[in-house]
Design a protein around this motif. Structure first.
Motif, PDB file in Angstrom:
ATOM      1  N   ARG A 447       0.709  -1.169   0.149  1.00 23.73           N
ATOM      2  CA  ARG A 447      -0.037   0.095  -0.050  1.00 23.73           C
ATOM      3  C   ARG A 447       0.773   1.209   0.007  1.00 23.73           C
ATOM      4  O   ARG A 447       1.724   1.360   1.049  1.00 23.73           O
ATOM      5  CB  ARG A 447      -0.952   0.027   1.282  1.00 23.73           C
ATOM      6  N   ILE A 448       0.639   2.008  -0.717  1.00 23.27           N
ATOM      7  CA  ILE A 448       1.234   3.481  -1.061  1.00 23.27           C
ATOM      8  C   ILE A 448       0.292   4.483  -0.936  1.00 23.27           C
ATOM      9  O   ILE A 448      -0.175   4.818  -1.928  1.00 23.27           O
ATOM     10  CB  ILE A 448       2.196   3.178  -2.341  1.00 23.27           C
ATOM     11  N   GLU A 449       0.260   5.120   0.159  1.00 15.09           N
ATOM     12  CA  GLU A 449      -0.762   5.600   0.333  1.00 15.09           C
ATOM     13  C   GLU A 449      -0.532   7.362   1.011  1.00 15.09           C
ATOM     14  O   GLU A 449       0.676   7.333   1.756  1.00 15.09           O
ATOM     15  CB  GLU A 449      -1.861   5.223   1.472  1.00 15.09           C
ATOM     16  N   HIS A 450      -0.948   8.426   0.592  1.00 13.83           N
ATOM     17  CA  HIS A 450      -0.859   9.706   1.249  1.00 13.83           C
ATOM     18  C   HIS A 450       0.384  10.079   1.334  1.00 13.83           C
ATOM     19  O   HIS A 450       0.739  10.844   2.314  1.00 13.83           O
ATOM     20  CB  HIS A 450      -1.343   9.583   2.479  1.00 13.83           C
ATOM     21  N   ASN A 451       1.347   9.972   0.320  1.00 13.23           N
ATOM     22  CA  ASN A 451       2.611  10.722   0.043  1.00 13.23           C
ATOM     23  C   ASN A 451       2.689  11.770  -0.806  1.00 13.23           C
ATOM     24  O   ASN A 451       1.566  12.146  -1.690  1.00 13.23           O
ATOM     25  CB  ASN A 451       3.488   9.452  -0.641  1.00 13.23           C
ATOM     26  N   ASP A 639      -9.483  15.056  -1.294  1.00 13.33           N
ATOM     27  CA  ASP A 639      -8.995  16.060  -0.579  1.00 13.33           C
ATOM     28  C   ASP A 639      -7.564  15.450  -0.345  1.00 13.33           C
ATOM     29  O   ASP A 639      -7.401  14.403   0.813  1.00 13.33           O
ATOM     30  CB  ASP A 639      -9.738  16.298   0.694  1.00 13.33           C
ATOM     31  N   VAL A 640      -6.552  15.553  -0.637  1.00 16.41           N
ATOM     32  CA  VAL A 640      -5.096  14.947  -0.697  1.00 16.41           C
ATOM     33  C   VAL A 640      -4.223  15.897   0.283  1.00 16.41           C
ATOM     34  O   VAL A 640      -2.996  15.862   0.257  1.00 16.41           O
ATOM     35  CB  VAL A 640      -4.549  14.480  -1.690  1.00 16.41           C
ATOM     36  N   ARG A 641      -4.959  17.022   0.983  1.00 17.08           N
ATOM     37  CA  ARG A 641      -3.866  18.086   1.669  1.00 17.08           C
ATOM     38  C   ARG A 641      -3.093  17.264   2.747  1.00 17.08           C
ATOM     39  O   ARG A 641      -2.089  17.865   3.068  1.00 17.08           O
ATOM     40  CB  ARG A 641      -4.840  19.170   2.206  1.00 17.08           C
ATOM     41  N   GLY A 642      -3.803  16.332   3.342  1.00 11.54           N
ATOM     42  CA  GLY A 642      -2.591  15.733   4.230  1.00 11.54           C
ATOM     43  C   GLY A 642      -1.666  14.831   3.673  1.00 11.54           C
ATOM     44  O   GLY A 642      -1.061  14.168   4.361  1.00 11.54           O
ATOM     45  N   ALA A 643      -1.532  14.805   2.647  1.00 18.64           N
ATOM     46  CA  ALA A 643      -0.339  13.985   1.881  1.00 18.64           C
ATOM     47  C   ALA A 643       0.863  14.462   2.451  1.00 18.64           C
ATOM     48  O   ALA A 643       0.918  15.552   2.335  1.00 18.64           O
ATOM     49  CB  ALA A 643      -0.697  13.822   0.514  1.00 18.64           C
ATOM     50  N   GLY A 644       1.958  13.440   2.706  1.00 18.62           N
ATOM     51  CA  GLY A 644       3.173  13.970   3.141  1.00 18.62           C
ATOM     52  C   GLY A 644       3.351  13.736   4.503  1.00 18.62           C
ATOM     53  O   GLY A 644       2.391  13.483   5.279  1.00 18.62           O
ATOM     54  N   CYS A 645       4.678  14.064   4.922  1.00 23.74           N
ATOM     55  CA  CYS A 645       4.953  13.795   6.378  1.00 23.74           C
ATOM     56  C   CYS A 645       4.432  15.092   7.095  1.00 23.74           C
ATOM     57  O   CYS A 645       4.196  16.081   6.793  1.00 23.74           O
ATOM     58  CB  CYS A 645       6.285  13.464   6.569  1.00 23.74           C
ATOM     59  N   ALA A 646       4.365  14.922   8.400  1.00 22.50           N
ATOM     60  CA  ALA A 646       3.866  15.745   9.486  1.00 22.50           C
ATOM     61  C   ALA A 646       4.603  16.979   9.423  1.00 22.50           C
ATOM     62  O   ALA A 646       4.540  18.056   9.357  1.00 22.50           O
ATOM     63  CB  ALA A 646       3.731  15.499  10.750  1.00 22.50           C
ATOM     64  N   GLU A 647       6.180  16.804   9.306  1.00 27.52           N
ATOM     65  CA  GLU A 647       7.102  17.919   9.414  1.00 27.52           C
ATOM     66  C   GLU A 647       6.896  18.954   8.174  1.00 27.52           C
ATOM     67  O   GLU A 647       6.911  19.821   8.249  1.00 27.52           O
ATOM     68  CB  GLU A 647       8.526  17.225   9.517  1.00 27.52           C
ATOM     69  N   ALA A 648       6.863  18.065   6.986  1.00 25.26           N
ATOM     70  CA  ALA A 648       6.536  18.965   5.764  1.00 25.26           C
ATOM     71  C   ALA A 648       5.403  19.707   5.630  1.00 25.26           C
ATOM     72  O   ALA A 648       5.349  20.760   5.372  1.00 25.26           O
ATOM     73  CB  ALA A 648       6.666  17.818   4.349  1.00 25.26           C
ATOM     74  N   ASN A 649       4.080  18.976   6.107  1.00 20.94           N
ATOM     75  CA  ASN A 649       2.871  19.913   6.327  1.00 20.94           C
ATOM     76  C   ASN A 649       3.041  20.962   7.223  1.00 20.94           C
ATOM     77  O   ASN A 649       2.151  21.845   7.305  1.00 20.94           O
ATOM     78  CB  ASN A 649       1.901  18.596   6.795  1.00 20.94           C
ATOM     79  N   GLN A 650       4.027  21.166   8.153  1.00 22.18           N
ATOM     80  CA  GLN A 650       4.187  22.189   9.148  1.00 22.18           C
ATOM     81  C   GLN A 650       5.134  23.196   8.516  1.00 22.18           C
ATOM     82  O   GLN A 650       5.334  24.252   9.200  1.00 22.18           O
ATOM     83  CB  GLN A 650       4.621  21.568  10.434  1.00 22.18           C
ATOM     84  N   GLY A 651       5.546  23.132   7.269  1.00 24.72           N
ATOM     85  CA  GLY A 651       6.140  24.187   6.736  1.00 24.72           C
ATOM     86  C   GLY A 651       7.505  24.156   5.707  1.00 24.72           C
ATOM     87  O   GLY A 651       7.935  24.903   5.482  1.00 24.72           O
ATOM     88  N   SER A 652       7.942  22.865   5.834  1.00 23.67           N
ATOM     89  CA  SER A 652       9.025  22.530   5.342  1.00 23.67           C
ATOM     90  C   SER A 652       9.278  22.564   3.838  1.00 23.67           C
ATOM     91  O   SER A 652       8.039  22.623   3.390  1.00 23.67           O
ATOM     92  CB  SER A 652       9.694  21.309   5.710  1.00 23.67           C
TER      93      SER A 652
END
Length: 652
Positions: A447-451, A639-652
């Motif tokens: 499974r390759i999900e939410h990247n 809605d794929v706004r949550g894709a990616g890691c938490a660090e990146a979603n917080q501004g990296s």
């Protein structure tokens, strides 16, 4: 009462002593401390040296591992105190170390280097500086990576930018991997020689120093030079290429590590003939105080079980690993032959958490034949080959992986393969700036999900943001891919299902500014459902030598034409919405891989040619206008706004 009072007083005194004692007491749990201020002759049970310096922490991680094996109370924990640790030999863990945890002290920055500092430096000409390395001249040390002040430095190169074009030919058809590779096996001479243009290379080229990257289609070969035939302008390589120069019609190459190739500050080369490393400092950089690191080991930490006895329940947490080496061999597909700074094999239920791996010549993390392992919350960047390569059952979650393939551009950011029924979950990772594929996967039921993936495929060809092959029942869901540019060759894709991909599901994904959002080759019985593909130019969905596909409720939007190559591969089509602002939507017929003709794709039969009236997509949330035909087709919200890691979603 009189008998209890003395016991109470003793207890009070013990409590007072514990409260007043600094945090240098023996821990109740079996903990061994390592410190740059330690001594391998001490017990390791104290976090800091004692006042009389008769006891304290250990100095080396290797000694701590040795002591941990002697600890009666298992499993022990090794805690590294803040500081930098320099290793000239790999640290090895085995089945006897099962249950061990190695971690950085709380809120401590711990860096473990797989090399040593280079000094002293002296001037070598007007702009260059050099450090003498007798081991290099004697052939006892070789490396192809240099780190100065925590920056992975560029090697001297010819040409200064881009690539040269060589003259070698290899007009042999590639029969596909499934078809057995080359129609005719290359000869040793074809793999070890390359004819060049005489104006590209000077006769003074030092062959002992020179290394050559020969580019192929989806990988490259880095080889040494054995001799330079100045009369015929032919280089003979000291090691064979993975494919012959000129294969696939690709004729690009670069020469590294020669003095003529130093053209700007920040570059370096290793002069094997003279036994020195040469560097051009950046403006304001003082080599008398700079930290210059060269690698001594190919792996810093190796956690290795055996087929008959696995290593279990080992955790590595919170440590930075940096500076490793690679041998001079062709790395093959994905630069897969090279070792990892951290290696994990024949392991079960092991965890790599909150690690940073950077400035390494090979893979960041390489795991092989693993079961129920986890790689989470790691930062992997500036790797020579892959960010991480996993073979077996593993959770790869919430990692930030970028700038991989710095030495070997075929390096894949996250590469996972199943083994013996083991599956991988690759989820919530942020991956960007890769010269080749961002995620590659083979095997069953992964499974390759939410990247979130962007700026992949910057150098090589025939790959994608997510590439799967030789697989069954792989699910690609909720991923957000954007800004992948096609640099030529066999192209670059967002979601690529290659040879023998079967019964896979590509569902609820978004791609933006990727000209070939869906590429399918020699694949069958796969489903594309409820995806949204937005292209600034033309959009191509290709199905070469594929069959029995299902497409339903997908949205494709292009400023230019929309092309479906071999639409007959789509057995079932329902509720798909296609909109070309140029008004051109066509099906392209192929004879093998050659286009024979194109015809307008008729509306109906599963295809609605209309404006979906998209009002928002860039953020990852797809919004349609109230009067969009998407609603009538039952196309679900995306809605794929949550894709990616938490660090990146917080501004990296």
């Amino acid at each position: 009462m009189q008998t209890c009072l003395p016991l109470f007083r003793v207890a009070a005194v013990v409590v007072l002593v514990v409260l007043l004692e600094p945090p240098n007491v023996l821990c109740a749990e079996p903990v061994l401390f390592v410190s740059t201020q330690g001594n391998d002759g001490w017990s390791g049970r104290l976090a800091n040296p004692s006042a009389d310096r008769s006891d304290g922490p250990l100095r080396s991680l290797a000694k701590a591992v040795e002591r941990a094996r002697q600890t009666a109370a298992k499993p022990p924990r090794i805690v590294l105190q803040p500081g930098e640790y320099f290793l000239e030999q790999s640290v090895d863990l085995g089945p006897e170390d099962s249950g061990l945890t190695i971690e950085a002290a709380d809120r401590a920055k711990v860096v473990v280097y797989g090399g040593r500092q280079i000094r002293p430096w002296r001037r070598d000409g007007e702009t260059l500086w050099a450090a003498d390395l007798p081991e290099v001249k004697e052939g006892r040390w070789d490396f192809r990576l240099l780190v100065v002040d925590d920056r992975l430095c560029d090697r001297a190169r010819l040409p200064r930018e881009g690539t040269f074009t060589h003259l070698s030919e290899f007009p042999v058809p590639w029969m596909s991997t499934t078809g057995g590779g080359w129609k005719r096996k290359p000869t040793h001479e074809e793999l070890t020689t390359m004819k060049y243009r005489p104006e590209d290379l000077e006769p003074s080229l030092e062959v002992r120093n020179a290394e050559v990257t020969v580019y192929h289609m989806w990988d490259e070969s880095m080889v040494g030079v054995l001799r330079n035939d100045l009369q015929n302008h032919v280089l003979t390589f000291s090691t064979p290429c993975g494919h012959p120069p000129g294969a696939f019609g690709v004729k690009k190459y670069v020469v590294w590590n020669v003095r003529e190739g130093i053209s700007r500050p920040g570059q370096w080369y290793l002069d094997r003939a003279a036994g020195k490393v040469v560097y051009w400092p950046l403006p304001g950089q003082d080599l008398r105080s700079a930290k210059v690191m060269a690698p001594m080991v190919e792996s810093i930490l190796r956690i290795r079980g055996r087929p008959d006895r696995r290593v279990r329940d080992v955790t590595i947490r919170g440590i930075v690993f940096s500076v490793t080496n690679t041998p001079l061999v062709s790395g093959g597909f994905g630069a897969g032959k090279f070792p990892g700074a951290i290696e994990l094999s024949h392991a079960e239920n092991c965890r790599l958490e909150r690690l940073e791996v950077k400035n390494v010549a090979g893979q960041g993390i390489k795991a092989w034949n693993v079961q129920s392992c986890g790689i989470e919350d790691c930062h992997l960047h500036d790797t020579g080959a892959c960010g991480l390569k996993v073979d077996g059952g593993c959770l790869v979650r919430n990692n930030h992986v970028h700038h991989v393939g710095r030495v070997y551009p075929s390096g894949i950011a996250v590469w996972a393969n199943g083994r013996n029924g083991q599956t991988c979950r690759i989820e919530h990772n942020t991956i960007h700036d890769t010269p080749y594929t961002a995620i590659a996967c083979g095997g069953e039921d992964h499974r390759i999900e939410h990247n979130r993936i962007y700026r992949a495929m910057q150098v090589l060809h025939d790959g994608g943001g997510i590439y799967v092959s030789m697989c069954k029942r792989v699910v690609l869901r909720g991923n957000y891919l954007h800004d992948i540019v096609d640099t030529g060759g066999y192209g670059a894709s967002a979601y690529y299902l290659d040879e023998q991909a079967e019964d896979c599901l590509v569902e609820g994904n978004l791609s933006v500014r990727v000209a070939r959002p869906s590429h399918n080759h020699m694949a069958r019985k796969n489903t594309l459902r409820a995806n949204v593909f937005v292209c600034e130019g033309d959009a191509t969905l290709s199905f070469a030598r594929s069959s029995e596909y299902t497409m339903e409720k997908n949205v494709v939007i292009a400023q230019g034409a929309i092309r479906l190559t071999r639409p007959e591969a789509i057995a079932q089509a329902h509720g798909n919405l296609l909109f070309s602002r140029s008004g051109k939507v066509e099906g392209v017929q192929l004879d093998d891989y050659r286009q024979t003709r194109s015809l307008p794709l008729p509306a109906g039969a599963g295809w609605l040619l209309a404006d979906p009236k998209l009002t928002e997509f860039e953020s990852g949330r797809i919004e349609f206008a109230p009067d969009s035909p998407a609603h009538g087709l039952g196309i679900p919200a995306l809605d794929v706004r949550g894709a990616g890691c938490a660090e990146a979603n917080q501004g990296s």
